[in-house]
Design a protein around this motif. Structure first.
Motif, short mmCIF file in Angstrom:
data_model
loop_
_atom_site.label_atom_id
_atom_site.label_comp_id
_atom_site.label_asym_id
_atom_site.label_seq_id
_atom_site.Cartn_x
_atom_site.Cartn_y
_atom_site.Cartn_z
N LEU A 162 2.22 1.74 -3.34
CA LEU A 162 1.16 2.22 -4.23
C LEU A 162 1.03 3.75 -4.10
O LEU A 162 0.90 4.46 -5.10
CB LEU A 162 -0.16 1.55 -3.80
CG LEU A 162 -1.20 1.20 -4.86
CD1 LEU A 162 -0.59 0.43 -5.99
CD2 LEU A 162 -2.33 0.39 -4.22
N ALA A 163 1.09 4.23 -2.84
CA ALA A 163 0.99 5.68 -2.61
C ALA A 163 2.21 6.39 -3.21
O ALA A 163 2.08 7.50 -3.74
CB ALA A 163 0.90 5.96 -1.12
N PRO A 176 -1.67 3.46 3.35
CA PRO A 176 -0.23 3.71 3.25
C PRO A 176 0.27 4.56 4.41
O PRO A 176 -0.53 5.22 5.09
CB PRO A 176 -0.10 4.47 1.92
CG PRO A 176 -1.44 5.01 1.63
CD PRO A 176 -2.44 4.12 2.29
N THR A 217 -4.14 10.72 -11.96
CA THR A 217 -2.98 11.61 -12.05
C THR A 217 -2.77 12.10 -13.48
O THR A 217 -2.25 13.19 -13.69
CB THR A 217 -1.69 10.91 -11.55
OG1 THR A 217 -1.49 9.72 -12.32
CG2 THR A 217 -1.79 10.57 -10.10
N PHE A 227 5.13 1.45 -8.51
CA PHE A 227 3.95 0.64 -8.82
C PHE A 227 4.36 -0.83 -8.97
O PHE A 227 3.66 -1.74 -8.50
CB PHE A 227 3.26 1.12 -10.10
CG PHE A 227 2.29 2.26 -9.87
CD1 PHE A 227 1.36 2.21 -8.85
CD2 PHE A 227 2.30 3.38 -10.70
CE1 PHE A 227 0.47 3.26 -8.63
CE2 PHE A 227 1.41 4.44 -10.48
CZ PHE A 227 0.49 4.37 -9.45
N ALA A 234 1.61 6.65 -6.86
CA ALA A 234 0.61 7.68 -7.12
C ALA A 234 1.22 9.08 -6.98
O ALA A 234 0.96 9.97 -7.78
CB ALA A 234 -0.56 7.53 -6.16
N MET A 285 0.82 -1.21 0.00
CA MET A 285 0.00 0.00 0.00
C MET A 285 0.86 1.26 0.00
O MET A 285 0.56 2.24 -0.69
CB MET A 285 -0.94 0.01 1.21
CG MET A 285 -2.05 -1.03 1.17
SD MET A 285 -3.03 -0.99 -0.33
CE MET A 285 -3.84 0.59 -0.16
N GLU A 296 1.19 9.97 2.01
CA GLU A 296 0.81 10.07 0.59
C GLU A 296 1.67 11.02 -0.23
O GLU A 296 1.50 11.11 -1.44
CB GLU A 296 -0.68 10.46 0.48
CG GLU A 296 -1.60 9.34 0.93
CD GLU A 296 -3.08 9.65 0.69
OE1 GLU A 296 -3.40 10.68 0.11
OE2 GLU A 296 -3.91 8.80 1.12
N PHE A 342 -5.99 7.96 -0.51
CA PHE A 342 -6.29 6.60 -0.06
C PHE A 342 -7.30 6.57 1.09
O PHE A 342 -7.80 5.51 1.46
CB PHE A 342 -5.01 5.86 0.35
CG PHE A 342 -4.13 5.52 -0.82
CD1 PHE A 342 -4.25 4.29 -1.45
CD2 PHE A 342 -3.21 6.43 -1.32
CE1 PHE A 342 -3.47 3.97 -2.55
CE2 PHE A 342 -2.41 6.12 -2.42
CZ PHE A 342 -2.55 4.89 -3.04
N MET A 351 -4.19 11.12 -5.80
CA MET A 351 -4.88 9.98 -5.22
C MET A 351 -5.03 10.19 -3.71
O MET A 351 -4.09 10.63 -3.06
CB MET A 351 -4.10 8.70 -5.51
CG MET A 351 -4.70 7.45 -4.90
SD MET A 351 -6.41 7.17 -5.44
CE MET A 351 -6.90 5.89 -4.29
N ILE A 357 -5.68 4.91 -10.49
CA ILE A 357 -4.77 5.90 -9.89
C ILE A 357 -3.99 6.62 -10.99
O ILE A 357 -3.85 7.84 -10.99
CB ILE A 357 -3.80 5.22 -8.90
CG1 ILE A 357 -4.58 4.62 -7.72
CG2 ILE A 357 -2.77 6.23 -8.40
CD1 ILE A 357 -3.71 3.81 -6.78
#
Lengths: 178, 222
Positions: free
Chosen positions: A24-25, A82, B111, A45, A28, A21, A85, B119, B117, B107
């Motif tokens: 993933l953040a 996460p 962007t 990713f 992003a 997680m 962010e 969460f 994003m 996601i």
């Protein structure tokens, strides 16, 4: 298998997913239009999916050893978030990734220690210990070495050239050249 | 001619207020300020995303993550030595992988359109479940419900900006249609078919062989 050993191994599934997680953040964050670091984004990713695969590998191992017959729902909590962010720059994110991996490695070492000499049984789980040492620790140390190398390269590139260093490093990362 | 020339310059100045180009011009002609203030219009926001945050897509990505984990655990349950249904295991693992990929792609799309994003944006259309140790038919029913919830929410998001906000953002609409609405229709139809097949097979006195055969069919067909 000893109960304490099984419990620890089960908790490792969530540890891996939590790491996924945070990756993933990171993916992003670096994908944002105002941050624009596609190389970092791709790298994180991919790391997220890798961590998820690790969790699945542990689940497969538990299944192979006759576990998870009645309590799969307890493997993961409902909302996994996460750690944060946003990151101030690439070095910060890579450093946090290294900390994350070090933490995962420590968890695996704790499982190995417990499963070799469980508190609640005399059963030394040679096979699990061998699997964790051979498969997981190898991958962890390779991953940590890779991150440490990237932090060094990027750090050096940024000492004199700052933003340009990060820009160049990002494009290299995008093409798997660092 | 001259009149039109002057008019077009005046118009260009009048309409250029919130553009990246004027930001950059101002930035180069003034003393340094904070980076963010300098170029606040230099972003990827246009169409629907110029005025609205993609909150629905954020929560949709989070829903996909949550549901992906649910399917992963459902799949794992069918992999234990007592249940031993490799077809069901494979089916739910496939869904788990697909939802995970969908989350990442959502996601990326947020962007791409200048958004960020979040969460913490929890999805209200889906309630997390704590029971994932289900038998074959119940698990299919659960999977079907989940896929329908995802499909209905995708339809709702689609209509939010096409009908309610009257923003004709074809790019955003196309993204949802292609990445969600089409594959979801297939998933819902497949699961509805499986559920009915299995239910009809269970009318036998001893359904063990039927379930074995159905599981084998699933394993081979995926």
């Amino acid at each position: 298998m000893a109960n304490s050993c099984v419990d620890l191994l089960k908790s490792q599934v969530e540890t891996e997913i939590k790491a996924a997680m945070t990756y993933l953040a990171m993916g992003a964050h670096f994908a944002r239009d105002t941050v624009n670091r596609p190389g970092f984004s791709k790298f994180f990713f991919e790391s997220a999916s890798e961590e998820r695969e690790h969790a699945i590998k542990i689940i497969e191992y538990l299944l192979m050893r006759g576990q998870l017959t009645d309590d799969v729902s307890k493997l993961l909590s409902n909302r996994l978030l996460p750690l944060r962010e946003t990151w101030s720059n690439g070095v910060r994110a890579l450093t946090e990734a290294l900390e994350l991996e070090t933490n995962v490695t420590k968890h695996i070492q704790d499982i190995i220690k417990n499963c070799e000499k469980p508190n609640d049984s005399n059963f030394n789980d040679y096979h699990l210990v061998d699997y964790l040492t051979g498969e997981f620790l190898t991958e962890q140390y390779k991953g940590q070495r890779d991150l440490a190398g990237k932090i060094s390269t990027l750090g050096k590139m940024m000492t004199a050239h700052g933003v340009l260093g990060e820009f160049l490093f990002d494009k290299k990362l995008l093409n798997n050249e660092v | 001619m001259l009149f039109f020339g002057i008019l077009s310059i005046l118009l260009a100045v009048a309409f250029a207020k919130d553009t990246c180009y004027t930001d950059v011009g101002a930035a180069c002609n003034s003393l340094p300020k904070l980076d963010r203030e300098l170029m606040s219009n230099c972003n990827a926001k246009y169409g629907y995303t110029k005025k609205h945050h993609l909150v629905d897509l954020q929560s949709y990505a989070n829903a996909n993550i949550g549901i992906s984990f649910e399917f992963l655990l459902m799949s794992s349950y069918f992999g234990n030595y007592e249940d031993q249904r490799e077809g069901f295991k494979k089916l739910y693992r496939k869904f788990s992988d697909e939802m995970w990929e969908d989350a990442i792609n959502t996601i990326k799309y947020i962007t791409k359109r200048g958004g960020t994003m979040n969460f913490n944006e929890s999805p209200s259309f889906v309630k997390p479940t704590n029971v994932l140790e289900l038998n074959e038919l119940n698990s299919l029913a659960k999977a079907l419900d989940r896929q329908k919830q995802l499909a209905n929410e995708a339809l709702r998001i689609h209509s939010t900006f096409t009908q309610i906000n009257k923003e004709d953002d074809a790019a955003l609409a196309h993204y949802i249609e292609e990445k969600f609405l089409e594959p979801q229709a297939d998933r819902v139809r497949d699961l509805a078919g499986y559920t009915n097949d299995l239910k009809n097979l269970l009318t036998d006195d001893d359904p063990s062989v039927s379930i074995f055969l159905f599981d084998e069919y699933l394993k081979k067909s995926l």
